[in-house]
Design an enzyme around this catalytic site. Structure first.
Site, PDB file in Angstrom:
ATOM      1  N   TYR A 131      -0.193   5.960  -8.885  1.00  0.00           N
ATOM      2  CA  TYR A 131      -0.756   5.198  -7.771  1.00  0.00           C
ATOM      3  C   TYR A 131      -1.822   4.255  -8.300  1.00  0.00           C
ATOM      4  O   TYR A 131      -2.924   4.665  -8.628  1.00  0.00           O
ATOM      5  CB  TYR A 131      -1.359   6.119  -6.703  1.00  0.00           C
ATOM      6  CG  TYR A 131      -0.392   7.116  -6.103  1.00  0.00           C
ATOM      7  CD1 TYR A 131       0.988   6.912  -6.165  1.00  0.00           C
ATOM      8  CD2 TYR A 131      -0.860   8.260  -5.459  1.00  0.00           C
ATOM      9  CE1 TYR A 131       1.866   7.831  -5.615  1.00  0.00           C
ATOM     10  CE2 TYR A 131       0.022   9.178  -4.896  1.00  0.00           C
ATOM     11  CZ  TYR A 131       1.372   8.970  -4.979  1.00  0.00           C
ATOM     12  OH  TYR A 131       2.244   9.885  -4.433  1.00  0.00           O
ATOM     13  N   HIS A 178       6.338  14.431 -10.849  1.00  0.00           N
ATOM     14  CA  HIS A 178       6.540  13.499  -9.732  1.00  0.00           C
ATOM     15  C   HIS A 178       8.019  13.168  -9.521  1.00  0.00           C
ATOM     16  O   HIS A 178       8.493  13.078  -8.387  1.00  0.00           O
ATOM     17  CB  HIS A 178       5.746  12.215 -10.030  1.00  0.00           C
ATOM     18  CG  HIS A 178       5.411  11.410  -8.817  1.00  0.00           C
ATOM     19  ND1 HIS A 178       4.378  10.514  -8.788  1.00  0.00           N
ATOM     20  CD2 HIS A 178       5.964  11.352  -7.595  1.00  0.00           C
ATOM     21  CE1 HIS A 178       4.318   9.940  -7.598  1.00  0.00           C
ATOM     22  NE2 HIS A 178       5.275  10.434  -6.855  1.00  0.00           N
ATOM     23  N   LEU A 234       5.195  11.123   8.818  1.00  0.00           N
ATOM     24  CA  LEU A 234       5.258  10.173   9.942  1.00  0.00           C
ATOM     25  C   LEU A 234       6.251   9.050   9.660  1.00  0.00           C
ATOM     26  O   LEU A 234       6.159   7.959  10.222  1.00  0.00           O
ATOM     27  CB  LEU A 234       3.871   9.580  10.219  1.00  0.00           C
ATOM     28  CG  LEU A 234       2.796  10.614  10.567  1.00  0.00           C
ATOM     29  CD1 LEU A 234       1.447   9.965  10.738  1.00  0.00           C
ATOM     30  CD2 LEU A 234       3.184  11.358  11.828  1.00  0.00           C
ATOM     31  N   ARG A 241       6.625   7.172   7.038  1.00  0.00           N
ATOM     32  CA  ARG A 241       5.903   6.031   6.435  1.00  0.00           C
ATOM     33  C   ARG A 241       5.249   5.150   7.490  1.00  0.00           C
ATOM     34  O   ARG A 241       5.199   3.935   7.371  1.00  0.00           O
ATOM     35  CB  ARG A 241       6.841   5.185   5.563  1.00  0.00           C
ATOM     36  CG  ARG A 241       7.452   6.003   4.437  1.00  0.00           C
ATOM     37  CD  ARG A 241       8.030   5.149   3.341  1.00  0.00           C
ATOM     38  NE  ARG A 241       8.566   5.974   2.275  1.00  0.00           N
ATOM     39  CZ  ARG A 241       7.855   6.497   1.282  1.00  0.00           C
ATOM     40  NH1 ARG A 241       6.564   6.291   1.224  1.00  0.00           N
ATOM     41  NH2 ARG A 241       8.423   7.235   0.355  1.00  0.00           N
ATOM     42  N   PHE A 275       6.267   4.849  10.619  1.00  0.00           N
ATOM     43  CA  PHE A 275       7.205   4.447  11.676  1.00  0.00           C
ATOM     44  C   PHE A 275       6.906   5.167  12.990  1.00  0.00           C
ATOM     45  O   PHE A 275       6.998   4.584  14.061  1.00  0.00           O
ATOM     46  CB  PHE A 275       8.642   4.747  11.231  1.00  0.00           C
ATOM     47  CG  PHE A 275       9.681   4.451  12.277  1.00  0.00           C
ATOM     48  CD1 PHE A 275      10.085   3.143  12.528  1.00  0.00           C
ATOM     49  CD2 PHE A 275      10.253   5.467  13.032  1.00  0.00           C
ATOM     50  CE1 PHE A 275      11.042   2.870  13.507  1.00  0.00           C
ATOM     51  CE2 PHE A 275      11.211   5.203  14.002  1.00  0.00           C
ATOM     52  CZ  PHE A 275      11.598   3.898  14.237  1.00  0.00           C
TER      53      PHE A 275
END
Length: 342
Positions: free
Chosen positions: A60, A127, A208, A210, A212
């Protein structure tokens, strides 16, 4: 505000807040990085509110999100949180590469410890799975890091049921992180049952959808060009037109229940069991408070079934990711007998 409470994640002794905080969007992938002081204030607010399970990754930023968390954990905050980070994805020339060889695992862990400025990582995930390296080899190195006190617990992200079983045979896996929401339910068939059989906790990312389930099709109108959601198959015009009816139905039910659609969608994930910890991400304190509110929403079996009928597997158009990103469906690794250590 709802009492967040804690749950036991896996059977190795890790206890985390019943809802976590995904930190990715503060620094990467969802548009420009957000102002550091605001994000540190948000993390502190989360911890004070009882959301103490913080999720990041070395990719990230890359790296900037871990550095941000390192700053946020200063001044006695570290002792109050369960810190999870991940390794395995590296960007070279704009392309993501996946690595799981022992030397890389160790180097990645050392680098994360340094950026986070901590002595030990509570939960360290692979990951994405390196399909060139037997999973036993990768987990074997992680096991050494546990023995050395650099990490406490081992996790996998986007791993298939057979990969999880093979990994768990080398060293107990504490948690598997997977995308699980009303419109991402393909994990329910094999992966969730495998985790439950082995006593592995489940961490649900993007609960959620992403974002939406916060605002439906409107979400896409407000995304900047550098927000990777803009390019996900589900958010393409031809699929979105179809998918927005799912949001509309969830929204209608939420209105009747006196909550927001995102709270309803999140409550659905919380109702999957006390071995499931969703980690919704946010960059706004009011959204964080709203997410915590989802913990106090009670759903009957009928309401659960009704919600699931809105987003049945064939109701969602478009894949979770484009073809350039691997998931648990591509996570098989070669047998251990094929490995020749360099």
């Amino acid at each position: 505000m709802a009492n967040v409470g804690t749950i036991k994640l896996g059977s190795q002794g890790l206890e985390v807040s019943a809802q976590g905080l995904g930190c990715m969007g503060m620094s990467a992938f969802y548009g420009a990085p957000k102002p550091e002081p605001d994000m540190i204030a948000l993390i502190h607010h989360a911890v004070q509110s009882g959301v103490t399970f913080l999720d990041t990754s070395d990719v990230y930023g890359p790296h900037t999100n871990e550095i941000l968390l390192g700053k946020a954990l200063k001044g006695g905050v570290r002792e109050k949180v369960e810190l999870a980070t991940k390794f395995g994805i590296r960007y070279a020339d704009g392309k993501g590469e996946i690595h799981g060889d022992p030397a890389y695992v160790r180097a990645a862990c050392e680098a994360s410890l340094k950026r986070l400025d901590v002595d030990c990582i509570d939960l360290y995930y692979q990951h994405r799975i390196d399909t060139r390296v037997p999973i036993e080899v990768t987990v074997g190195e992680l096991k050494k890091l546990v023995e050395e006190g650099k990490i406490k617990y081992i996790g996998l992200s986007e791993a298939s049921a057979s990969t999880i079983r093979r990994a768990h045979a080398v060293h107990p896996i504490t948690a598997v992180q997977l995308e699980w929401s009303l419109w991402a339910r393909d994990v329910e068939e094999e992966i969730v049952p495998a985790c439950r059989e082995l006593g592995i906790g489940i961490v649900a990312y993007s609960p959620l959808g992403r974002g939406f389930f916060s605002s439906g099709a409107k979400l896409v109108e407000n995304l900047t060009q550098d927000d990777f959601r803009k390019y996900l198959p589900r958010f393409q015009p031809e699929n979105l037109e179809h998918n927005k009816t799912i949001f509309e139905r969830v929204n209608e039910m939420a209105t009747k229940k006196g909550c927001t659609p995102s709270q309803l969608a999140l409550a659905w994930v919380h109702h999957q069991g006390n071995d499931v910890c969703p980690i919704p991400g946010t960059t706004k304190i009011e959204n964080l408070n709203q997410n915590i509110g989802a913990l106090s929403i009670k759903l009957t079996a009928e309401e659960m079934a009704q919600l699931e009928s809105f987003a049945a597997a064939d109701a969602v158009k478009g894949d979770r990711y484009g073809s350039d990103i691997t998931t648990w469906k591509d996570s098989e690794t070669p047998p251990l007998s094929s490995w020749k250590a360099a």
